[in-house]
Design an enzyme around this catalytic site. Sequence first.
Site, PDB file in Angstrom:
ATOM      1  N   ASP A 165     -13.751 -16.743   8.400  1.00  0.00           N
ATOM      2  CA  ASP A 165     -12.075 -16.426   7.981  1.00  0.00           C
ATOM      3  C   ASP A 165     -11.177 -16.276   9.311  1.00  0.00           C
ATOM      4  O   ASP A 165     -11.281 -15.198   9.858  1.00  0.00           O
ATOM      5  CB  ASP A 165     -12.319 -15.066   7.193  1.00  0.00           C
ATOM      6  CG  ASP A 165     -10.976 -14.809   6.596  1.00  0.00           C
ATOM      7  OD1 ASP A 165      -9.685 -15.506   6.875  1.00  0.00           O
ATOM      8  OD2 ASP A 165     -10.798 -13.771   6.072  1.00  0.00           O
ATOM      9  N   TYR A 219       0.783  -1.424   0.109  1.00  0.00           N
ATOM     10  CA  TYR A 219       0.052  -0.126   0.291  1.00  0.00           C
ATOM     11  C   TYR A 219       0.908   1.065   0.055  1.00  0.00           C
ATOM     12  O   TYR A 219       0.678   2.313   0.849  1.00  0.00           O
ATOM     13  CB  TYR A 219      -0.973   0.115   1.440  1.00  0.00           C
ATOM     14  CG  TYR A 219      -1.793  -1.187   1.201  1.00  0.00           C
ATOM     15  CD1 TYR A 219      -2.727  -1.422   0.630  1.00  0.00           C
ATOM     16  CD2 TYR A 219      -1.440  -2.182   2.436  1.00  0.00           C
ATOM     17  CE1 TYR A 219      -3.392  -2.626   0.878  1.00  0.00           C
ATOM     18  CE2 TYR A 219      -2.046  -3.494   2.584  1.00  0.00           C
ATOM     19  CZ  TYR A 219      -2.984  -3.684   1.736  1.00  0.00           C
ATOM     20  OH  TYR A 219      -3.654  -4.837   1.905  1.00  0.00           O
ATOM     21  N   LYS A 252      -1.669 -17.169   7.644  1.00  0.00           N
ATOM     22  CA  LYS A 252      -0.794 -16.328   8.700  1.00  0.00           C
ATOM     23  C   LYS A 252       0.013 -17.118   9.644  1.00  0.00           C
ATOM     24  O   LYS A 252       1.066 -17.459   9.111  1.00  0.00           O
ATOM     25  CB  LYS A 252      -1.718 -15.281   9.170  1.00  0.00           C
ATOM     26  CG  LYS A 252      -2.134 -14.075   8.286  1.00  0.00           C
ATOM     27  CD  LYS A 252      -2.494 -12.842   8.962  1.00  0.00           C
ATOM     28  CE  LYS A 252      -2.397 -11.699   7.997  1.00  0.00           C
ATOM     29  NZ  LYS A 252      -3.788 -11.291   7.478  1.00  0.00           N
ATOM     30  N   TYR A 307     -12.211  -7.453   6.779  1.00  0.00           N
ATOM     31  CA  TYR A 307     -10.892  -7.604   5.850  1.00  0.00           C
ATOM     32  C   TYR A 307     -10.805  -8.945   5.469  1.00  0.00           C
ATOM     33  O   TYR A 307     -10.511  -9.777   6.413  1.00  0.00           O
ATOM     34  CB  TYR A 307      -9.703  -7.021   6.358  1.00  0.00           C
ATOM     35  CG  TYR A 307      -8.430  -7.077   5.260  1.00  0.00           C
ATOM     36  CD1 TYR A 307      -8.340  -6.221   4.242  1.00  0.00           C
ATOM     37  CD2 TYR A 307      -7.619  -8.154   5.454  1.00  0.00           C
ATOM     38  CE1 TYR A 307      -7.191  -6.320   3.385  1.00  0.00           C
ATOM     39  CE2 TYR A 307      -6.787  -8.352   4.748  1.00  0.00           C
ATOM     40  CZ  TYR A 307      -6.439  -7.372   3.569  1.00  0.00           C
ATOM     41  OH  TYR A 307      -5.394  -7.740   2.811  1.00  0.00           O
TER      42      TYR A 307
HETATM   43  C1  LIG Z   1      -4.472 -11.206   6.163  1.00  0.00           C
HETATM   44  C2  LIG Z   1      -5.658 -11.422   6.057  1.00  0.00           C
HETATM   45  C3  LIG Z   1      -6.257 -12.181   4.745  1.00  0.00           C
HETATM   46  C4  LIG Z   1      -5.252 -12.073   3.669  1.00  0.00           C
HETATM   47  O1  LIG Z   1      -4.306 -13.030   3.718  1.00  0.00           O
HETATM   48  P1  LIG Z   1      -2.821 -12.866   2.685  1.00  0.00           P
HETATM   49  O2  LIG Z   1      -1.974 -13.869   3.075  1.00  0.00           O
HETATM   50  O3  LIG Z   1      -2.503 -11.519   3.010  1.00  0.00           O
HETATM   51  O4  LIG Z   1      -3.541 -12.810   1.125  1.00  0.00           O
HETATM   52  C5  LIG Z   1      -7.394 -12.654   4.641  1.00  0.00           C
HETATM   53  N1  LIG Z   1      -8.226 -12.731   5.759  1.00  0.00           N
HETATM   54  C6  LIG Z   1      -7.962 -12.221   7.044  1.00  0.00           C
HETATM   55  C7  LIG Z   1      -8.948 -12.223   7.895  1.00  0.00           C
HETATM   56  C8  LIG Z   1      -6.733 -11.675   7.044  1.00  0.00           C
HETATM   57  O5  LIG Z   1      -6.304 -11.196   8.249  1.00  0.00           O
END
Ligand SMILES: *Cc1c(COP(=O)(O)O)cnc(C)c1O
Length: 436
Positions: A256, A28, A285, A155
């Site tokens: 997620d 960004y 992550k 997000y």
């Molecule tokens: C970071 C994140 C993503 C995206 O993961 P990337 O490995 O950066 O593509 C998706 N969902 C959540 C909740 C996140 O924190």
Amino acid sequence: MYFMNIQTFDYNNSDQEKFDLEHVWHPYTSLTNPLPTYEIVRAEGCCLELADGTRLVDGMSSWWACIHGYNVAKLNEAVSQQIEKMSHVMFGGIRHENATGLAKRLIDITPESLQYVFFADSGSVAVEVSLKMALQYFSGRISTKKRFLALRGGYHGDTFGAMSVTDPVGSMHSIYSDFLTQNYFISRPSCRFYDPWDPACCDELYSVLKEHHEEIAGVILEPVVQGAGGMYFYHPEFLRRVRAYCDYFNVLFIADEIATGFGRTGKMFACNWAGVEPDIMTVGKALTGGYMTLSAVLCNRKVMEGICTGKAGVLMHGPTFMGNPLATRVACASVDLLLSFDWKSSVRTIESWLKKYLLPLSTYNWVKETRVLGSIGVVELKTPVDMAALQKSFVKSGVWIRPFGRLIYLMLPYIINEEQVRLLCTAIEKVLIEKD
Ligand SMILES: *Cc1c(COP(=O)(O)O)cnc(C)c1O
């Protein structure tokens, strides 16, 4: 000519910095008005080491990922042993103990009904796969279900599908408006994590589902903690309502857990706060302990069977590096390491230190609110920060904290000690004092 340039490139530090500023995109950022960067040459335990030897206490876990800290003996060993055997092999028609073993571990630690595992490359790709799973589940059955319902302030990543369910303002949908699928958004639950439960915060969820369920394939959300969209902690009871309404309206529930997974909030997964089982769950992550990129999507039997008896009959996704042996090996080692110590009490202890040193910062004028959950600490400000100036001040104080917007936040590695937490919070206090 081209090669000559490469050979004459002088890798002294100021040249490198200049080259990076002029040619390399950072997350960004602008290349015509770039933000400063710091060169890290080594990382160990809870510390990042700058080129001049300065050591910074890490407050970010490299964006939720490095839960065990850096340069972890057990994870290093897993990588080096694996690299002697094979770094990569295709996943089509081939299996290996690392991917199979990781699938087994994920099935064991996630909610019981999640039994089927798809490996992908990154969090965003996992979200794409989760949306595709939901669409494929309904394709050929209920052809109208082609949209998703998501929460404002959420997000889910930077790829197109993920962006289409990410907060429309925060991810600047307007830039890509003709390219993005229109999905439904509702306000995030107004009922906060530590508030008494207020059923009224489900009204909008209910009314949008009631009106549009025939178009909606899935509800996607970050359980309990909205991360990059504002570090917002909401009441777990909301998840139970989502589960109940999804069942009632024949909509899939996608959790997620890419940021919240692997103990971050004090439970193994944030869904565990409510005891709910989503139909589809994404993880990423911290999956590899932050060693490399890898994600996974888990689903239950209903979704798996729906896809496999659906129109296509197969799940239409297959990344080149699917199930990468190095990444899945180190992920197995990271999960084993997590389970080998009392991570719950480590996270609880970190939470108590954050409560002791970070919560009291709410008294400064610039601060709107401070909040803590698990190993996450947030200082929400009344106005946005000057990121470059704050970063510089933090580095001077010997810590690595990367604020964004109105948020200064900490996501601590589980091996951090009290002195290090105190140092991080003192560094934050210093910028608050200067502003006052
Ligand atoms: C970071 C994140 C993503 C995206 O993961 P990337 O490995 O950066 O593509 C998706 N969902 C959540 C909740 C996140 O924190």
